[in-house]
Design a protein around this motif. Structure first.
Motif, PDB file in Angstrom:
ATOM      1  N   ALA A 262      28.228  34.057  49.037  1.00 59.63           N
ATOM      2  CA  ALA A 262      27.979  34.026  47.583  1.00 59.63           C
ATOM      3  C   ALA A 262      27.825  35.438  47.032  1.00 59.63           C
ATOM      4  CB  ALA A 262      26.731  33.195  47.294  1.00 59.63           C
ATOM      5  N   LEU A 263      27.154  36.295  47.801  1.00 62.83           N
ATOM      6  CA  LEU A 263      27.007  37.691  47.356  1.00 62.83           C
ATOM      7  C   LEU A 263      28.377  38.367  47.296  1.00 62.83           C
ATOM      8  CD1 LEU A 263      25.262  40.189  46.652  1.00 62.83           C
ATOM      9  CD2 LEU A 263      25.089  40.645  49.113  1.00 62.83           C
ATOM     10  N   LEU A 264      29.183  38.118  48.333  1.00 61.42           N
ATOM     11  CA  LEU A 264      30.522  38.706  48.372  1.00 61.42           C
ATOM     12  C   LEU A 264      31.323  38.308  47.133  1.00 61.42           C
ATOM     13  CD1 LEU A 264      32.835  40.167  49.952  1.00 61.42           C
ATOM     14  CD2 LEU A 264      33.375  37.934  50.948  1.00 61.42           C
ATOM     15  N   TYR A 265      31.371  37.015  46.830  1.00 64.35           N
ATOM     16  CA  TYR A 265      32.153  36.529  45.683  1.00 64.35           C
ATOM     17  C   TYR A 265      31.589  37.058  44.358  1.00 64.35           C
ATOM     18  CZ  TYR A 265      34.655  33.377  48.858  1.00 64.35           C
ATOM     19  OH  TYR A 265      35.432  32.867  49.865  1.00 64.35           O
ATOM     20  N   THR A 266      30.275  37.125  44.282  1.00 68.28           N
ATOM     21  CA  THR A 266      29.657  37.641  43.045  1.00 68.28           C
ATOM     22  C   THR A 266      30.086  39.086  42.823  1.00 68.28           C
ATOM     23  OG1 THR A 266      27.740  36.244  43.425  1.00 68.28           O
ATOM     24  CG2 THR A 266      27.438  38.053  41.888  1.00 68.28           C
ATOM     25  N   LEU A 267      30.040  39.885  43.885  1.00 65.20           N
ATOM     26  CA  LEU A 267      30.383  41.309  43.746  1.00 65.20           C
ATOM     27  C   LEU A 267      31.871  41.496  43.457  1.00 65.20           C
ATOM     28  CD1 LEU A 267      28.175  42.782  46.634  1.00 65.20           C
ATOM     29  CD2 LEU A 267      27.761  42.950  44.175  1.00 65.20           C
ATOM     30  N   GLN A 268      32.691  40.625  44.059  1.00 65.64           N
ATOM     31  CA  GLN A 268      34.143  40.741  43.841  1.00 65.64           C
ATOM     32  C   GLN A 268      34.516  40.414  42.389  1.00 65.64           C
ATOM     33  OE1 GLN A 268      35.820  38.152  46.815  1.00 65.64           O
ATOM     34  NE2 GLN A 268      36.079  39.810  48.306  1.00 65.64           N
ATOM     35  N   ALA A 269      33.689  39.586  41.773  1.00 64.24           N
ATOM     36  CA  ALA A 269      34.027  39.104  40.433  1.00 64.24           C
ATOM     37  C   ALA A 269      33.632  40.064  39.318  1.00 64.24           C
ATOM     38  CB  ALA A 269      33.366  37.738  40.206  1.00 64.24           C
ATOM     39  N   ILE A 270      32.942  41.138  39.653  1.00 66.96           N
ATOM     40  CA  ILE A 270      32.472  42.022  38.582  1.00 66.96           C
ATOM     41  C   ILE A 270      33.005  43.444  38.760  1.00 66.96           C
ATOM     42  CG2 ILE A 270      30.330  40.746  38.052  1.00 66.96           C
ATOM     43  CD1 ILE A 270      28.864  42.610  39.873  1.00 66.96           C
ATOM     44  N   PRO A 271      33.140  44.172  37.651  1.00 70.81           N
ATOM     45  CA  PRO A 271      33.675  45.534  37.740  1.00 70.81           C
ATOM     46  C   PRO A 271      32.758  46.463  38.537  1.00 70.81           C
ATOM     47  CG  PRO A 271      33.407  44.825  35.433  1.00 70.81           C
ATOM     48  CD  PRO A 271      32.801  43.771  36.289  1.00 70.81           C
ATOM     49  N   GLU A 272      33.403  47.428  39.162  1.00 71.43           N
ATOM     50  CA  GLU A 272      32.717  48.382  40.060  1.00 71.43           C
ATOM     51  C   GLU A 272      31.469  49.009  39.422  1.00 71.43           C
ATOM     52  OE1 GLU A 272      34.529  50.030  43.065  1.00 71.43           O
ATOM     53  OE2 GLU A 272      32.481  50.696  43.501  1.00 71.43           O
ATOM     54  N   GLN A 273      31.607  49.507  38.161  1.00 66.06           N
ATOM     55  CA  GLN A 273      30.479  50.238  37.551  1.00 66.06           C
ATOM     56  C   GLN A 273      29.280  49.322  37.314  1.00 66.06           C
ATOM     57  OE1 GLN A 273      33.289  49.583  36.045  1.00 66.06           O
ATOM     58  NE2 GLN A 273      33.091  49.241  33.851  1.00 66.06           N
ATOM     59  N   PHE A 274      29.557  48.042  37.056  1.00 69.33           N
ATOM     60  CA  PHE A 274      28.502  47.072  36.827  1.00 69.33           C
ATOM     61  C   PHE A 274      27.785  46.782  38.155  1.00 69.33           C
ATOM     62  CE2 PHE A 274      27.083  42.597  36.036  1.00 69.33           C
ATOM     63  CZ  PHE A 274      26.172  42.897  35.048  1.00 69.33           C
ATOM     64  N   ARG A 275      28.596  46.734  39.231  1.00 72.88           N
ATOM     65  CA  ARG A 275      28.056  46.514  40.573  1.00 72.88           C
ATOM     66  C   ARG A 275      27.010  47.572  40.914  1.00 72.88           C
ATOM     67  NH1 ARG A 275      33.041  46.195  44.506  1.00 72.88           N
ATOM     68  NH2 ARG A 275      34.182  45.279  42.782  1.00 72.88           N
ATOM     69  N   THR A 276      27.357  48.826  40.634  1.00 75.81           N
ATOM     70  CA  THR A 276      26.442  49.922  40.958  1.00 75.81           C
ATOM     71  C   THR A 276      25.225  49.890  40.047  1.00 75.81           C
ATOM     72  OG1 THR A 276      28.446  51.151  41.427  1.00 75.81           O
ATOM     73  CG2 THR A 276      26.410  52.422  41.401  1.00 75.81           C
ATOM     74  N   ALA A 277      25.473  49.669  38.765  1.00 78.26           N
ATOM     75  CA  ALA A 277      24.362  49.714  37.804  1.00 78.26           C
ATOM     76  C   ALA A 277      23.339  48.611  38.064  1.00 78.26           C
ATOM     77  CB  ALA A 277      24.908  49.588  36.386  1.00 78.26           C
ATOM     78  N   ARG A 278      23.817  47.459  38.532  1.00 79.76           N
ATOM     79  CA  ARG A 278      22.904  46.318  38.738  1.00 79.76           C
ATOM     80  C   ARG A 278      22.578  46.091  40.208  1.00 79.76           C
ATOM     81  NH1 ARG A 278      22.786  42.830  34.320  1.00 79.76           N
ATOM     82  NH2 ARG A 278      20.887  42.070  35.314  1.00 79.76           N
ATOM     83  N   ALA A 279      22.829  47.079  41.059  1.00 75.56           N
ATOM     84  CA  ALA A 279      22.640  46.891  42.511  1.00 75.56           C
ATOM     85  C   ALA A 279      21.227  46.426  42.859  1.00 75.56           C
ATOM     86  CB  ALA A 279      22.976  48.186  43.258  1.00 75.56           C
ATOM     87  N   ALA A 280      20.225  46.984  42.151  1.00 77.27           N
ATOM     88  CA  ALA A 280      18.833  46.612  42.449  1.00 77.27           C
ATOM     89  C   ALA A 280      18.585  45.141  42.118  1.00 77.27           C
ATOM     90  CB  ALA A 280      17.874  47.509  41.676  1.00 77.27           C
ATOM     91  N   ASP A 281      19.180  44.662  41.010  1.00 79.51           N
ATOM     92  CA  ASP A 281      19.008  43.252  40.640  1.00 79.51           C
ATOM     93  C   ASP A 281      19.685  42.335  41.661  1.00 79.51           C
ATOM     94  OD1 ASP A 281      17.590  43.891  38.381  1.00 79.51           O
ATOM     95  OD2 ASP A 281      19.367  43.962  37.090  1.00 79.51           O
ATOM     96  N   PHE A 282      20.886  42.749  42.119  1.00 78.37           N
ATOM     97  CA  PHE A 282      21.575  41.929  43.128  1.00 78.37           C
ATOM     98  C   PHE A 282      20.774  41.908  44.426  1.00 78.37           C
ATOM     99  CE2 PHE A 282      25.622  43.273  40.796  1.00 78.37           C
ATOM    100  CZ  PHE A 282      25.614  42.123  40.025  1.00 78.37           C
ATOM    101  N   ALA A 283      20.260  43.073  44.816  1.00 77.27           N
ATOM    102  CA  ALA A 283      19.483  43.156  46.063  1.00 77.27           C
ATOM    103  C   ALA A 283      18.244  42.259  45.965  1.00 77.27           C
ATOM    104  CB  ALA A 283      19.073  44.605  46.335  1.00 77.27           C
ATOM    105  N   ALA A 284      17.567  42.324  44.813  1.00 73.46           N
ATOM    106  CA  ALA A 284      16.345  41.521  44.642  1.00 73.46           C
ATOM    107  C   ALA A 284      16.666  40.030  44.657  1.00 73.46           C
ATOM    108  CB  ALA A 284      15.655  41.912  43.337  1.00 73.46           C
TER     109      ALA A 284
END
Ligand code: KG4
Ligand code: ZN
Length: 384
Positions: A262-284
């Motif tokens: 699920a994490l893989l698909y979530t990250l694949q579905a969003i643009p790179e810059q958003f991935r980095t900016a929200r990394a802490a939220d995804f990790a949490a």
């Protein structure tokens, strides 16, 4: 420096480091030519040395006669493996060879003891990386031979379980034990006799593996668990509701492959810059999905088994969010909880010495021809 005879035995068979990382059969065969009978009289409790080399930590610890921890030395190989994103077995074996003697000598030094004060040796026999285990097992054999003291081979899982009593020797039995590490997610019922009965385990990835793989997907450093733990403190765990796999009703088994996908698909579905900016939220959010299941299943096991105490051990038990949730829930349900201090959560030799001490007290000893067992199945089959 280890006793001269130890060095003679050790380096007599391993002068060429390549020997250690070569075929296991070659190493074992060479060593077994020095098989010697061990003393047969009853073990008189005294200081013991624990040795742990099952993965990427070289560790040695000395316990006092009464089981108190006198020293707990851990040399991590994280710097060696970091650029590969995971443990490279051959590099791990070499790093263990380079450190084992200094780590053991430092454990003796910090305990304020001489080699000749030791009365027993406990070593991790398995499960783990074959070449890494061999370094510890052969070093322990050499020491036992040189000092003419008994040794025992200890299961790494048994060591993790024993860690629950290191700081809290009065922790009661029966209890439920949750072992959460890089290789295991196992729930046990530990009977008043000390015997452990398996209640449930993971059907795919271990919780630590889910942390490590999730961290890789998030572009974090190895080891992934602590990296996610740190980053998650700045994030919002409610950002994404990742799947929590409870399996069928009443099941005490685990499954963490779904949350990782699920994490893989979530990250694949969003643009790179958003991935980095929200990394802490995804990790949490990712961390929350893993620890929620661990806590719920551990407390379900306590309820269904009728135990009144819960111990949570292994590397993942160092996770700050898991510790906070366990403490809150234990307080609200008035449950006795053992959560070892961080130094006893991740791999260490104090836990191996503690499990070995129990084995020695029970009259168990290993012959000097024991071998490392990379796939040691039962944590409770003393390799004696
Ligand atoms: O018990 P351990 O040191 O070695 C094994 O027996 O596997 O556990 C290592 C695992 C790794 O997967 C690591 O990422 C995880 O424990 N770990 C953590 C934390 N510290 C270590 N996972 C989550 N949060 C942590 N703070
Ligand atoms: Zn471990």
């Amino acid at each position: 420096m280890a006793p001269t005879a130890t060095r003679a035995v050790l380096f007599g068979i391993s002068q060429n480091n390549a020997c250690f990382v070569g075929p296991i059969s070659l190493i074992s065969k060479d060593f077994m030519t020095t098989t010697v009978e061990q003393p047969t009289s009853a073990w008189i409790p005294g200081p013991i040395l624990g040795i742990e080399t099952s993965c990427d930590e070289t560790a040695a610890s000395v316990l006092a006669e009464d089981g108190a921890v006198l020293s707990n030395i851990i040399t991590s190989q994280h710097a060696v493996h970091q650029r590969f994103g995971g443990v490279v077995p051959e590099l791990a074996s070499r790093a263990h060879i380079e450190s084992i003697e200094n780590v053991s000598a430092e454990a003796l030094h910090q305990a304020g003891l001489a080699w000749t004060n030791l009365t027993g040796i406990a070593v991790t026999q398995g499960p783990g990386l074959a070449g890494a285990l061999l370094v510890g097992v052969n070093y322990a054999k050499a020491l036992a031979y040189a000092l003419n003291i008994p040794m025992v081979g200890v299961s790494h899982l048994e060591g993790h379980i024993a860690s629950a009593w290191l700081q809290d020797p009065a922790f009661p039995l029966p209890c439920v034990v949750l072992v959460v590490s890089g290789g295991h997610t196992h729930l046990y019922y530990k009977e008043p006799s000390g015997h452990c009965r398996l209640l449930g385990s993971t059907r795919d990835d271990a919780a630590g593996e889910a942390f490590d793989k999730g961290a890789q997907l998030l572009g974090l450093e190895y080891p992934g668990g602590p990296a996610i733990d740190r980053l998650a403190r700045q994030g919002n765990p409610d950002t994404i509701t990742f799947p929590r796999s409870y399996l069928k009703k009443g099941s005490l088994d685990f499954s963490f492959s779904g949350v990782k996908t699920a994490l893989l698909y979530t990250l694949q579905a969003i643009p790179e810059q958003f991935r980095t900016a929200r990394a802490a939220d995804f990790a949490a959010s990712y961390q929350e999905a893993i620890v929620a299941v661990l806590v719920d299943k551990a407390f379900a096991a306590v309820r269904s088994s009728g135990a009144h105490a819960l111990a949570v051990v292994g590397g993942v038990s160092a996770n700050s969010r898991l510790r906070a949730l366990l403490q809150q829930r234990a307080a609200s349900e008035d449950l006795r909880l053992s959560l070892p201090p961080l130094a006893y959560c991740t791999d260490n030799a104090a836990m191996i010495a503690a499990a070995g001490r129990q084995a020695l007290c029970a009259g168990l000893r290993a012959p000097l021809d024991i071998d490392a067992q990379a796939t040691l199945a039962s944590p409770f089959a003393q390799a004696i």
